[in-house]
Design a protein around this motif. Structure first.
Motif: not given
Length: 298
Positions: A285-294
């Motif tokens: 989930x660290x991948x979509x979490x990064x997208x969420x930040x943006x």
């Protein structure tokens, strides 16, 4: 952001929030102080820092329950910083997440003490909770407390806040602005990822990747904050838009312009995802979490 990830995020946020009040001391605490602490701790928000702890444990194949005490402690420290940030001597804000700020409800003196109490409770809660935990070594507890005290203290978040205050109304360079955000925002995110890594007994290479990922998303998080302060929706943000400009605060849009800020934001997120993928955590989930930040709008 996909609905699947949104559901993941809501599930983890609810899981964290179900444990927050249990972390507070109530016995022997003055009622008004306890209510003030609880008011801000339960005031909602993204809960990004505790979710990052849980996501890191998952990424490394460990149970998320192991991360709850540390995640709760992180949210206590983040909450204390917001209570103090909102005070008249700091940012002087009347609203936080669409609700009256702590000092508007309980008064300035109680708000200060509530922040103090949340900060000190955080470290005690980590020590108390993990001392009897069969899967957490004493050395790990020391690492958690050492890392968090550094990242939340004068070399970290507090130092970043000081530099931010001193920089108001000044013509800051991009390097000076980056220093502020690496510490004011980024250091608690670093503490979140590294804390999850310590609890999962990550390798040195994994810890390095988690650290660098946190630095990238920390800067990205602040750039998105700056962008939202220019073109966000006040109703979604729960606070006024344009306040940075009114206070003449240096921001990424004010130094780079809006389009260049958005370009830098996208690059930081791509770099963060590459770091995690190369460290063998690309399916987490660290991948979509990064997208969420943006992609977040509040």
């Amino acid at each position: 952001m996909s609905m699947t990830f949104q559901a993941y995020l809501e599930e983890k946020v609810a899981f964290v929030e179900s444990h927050l009040v249990a972390g507070l001391e109530k016995e022997g605490v003055p009622v008004n102080l306890y209510e003030s602490m609880k008011y801000s701790l339960l005031a909602g928000g993204k809960r990004l820092r505790p979710v990052l702890v849980l996501a890191t444990l998952e990424a490394l194949g460990q149970p998320i329950e192991r991360g709850i005490p540390y995640a709760v402690a992180l949210e206590m420290i983040h909450t204390y910083s917001l209570i103090h940030d909102d005070l008249p001597a700091m940012d002087d804000d009347d609203l936080r997440r669409g609700k009256p700020t702590n000092h508007k409800v309980y008064g300035e003196a109680t708000a200060i003490l509530a922040g103090d109490a949340l900060l000190t409770r955080a470290f005690g809660y980590i020590a108390e909770s993990y001392q009897q935990h069969p899967d957490v070594k004493p050395a790990t507890i020391v690492n958690l407390i050492t890392e968090l005290s550094k990242r939340a203290g004068a070399p970290g978040m507090v130092g970043g806040q000081m530099a931010d205050i001193e920089g108001e109304g000044q013509a800051l360079s991009l390097e000076q602005l980056e220093y502020i955000h690496l510490h004011k925002t980024g250091d608690l995110l670093v503490a979140s990822l590294l804390g999850g890594g310590y609890l999962a007994e990550a390798s040195e290479d994994q810890l390095r990747a988690l650290h660098d990922y946190a630095v990238k998303i920390g800067l990205a998080f602040q750039i998105q904050d700056d962008i939202l302060n220019v073109e966000g929706d006040a109703a979604l943000l729960g606070k006024a838009v344009g306040s940075d400009g009114e206070r003449q605060k240096a921001t990424y849009p004010s130094l780079l312009g809006l389009e260049q800020s958005k370009k830098l934001l996208r690059q930081l997120i791509e770099d963060a995802k590459t770091l995690i993928t190369e460290a063998g955590m690309g399916n987490s989930a660290l991948i979509p979490l990064a997208d969420y930040v943006m992609a977040r709008n509040k």
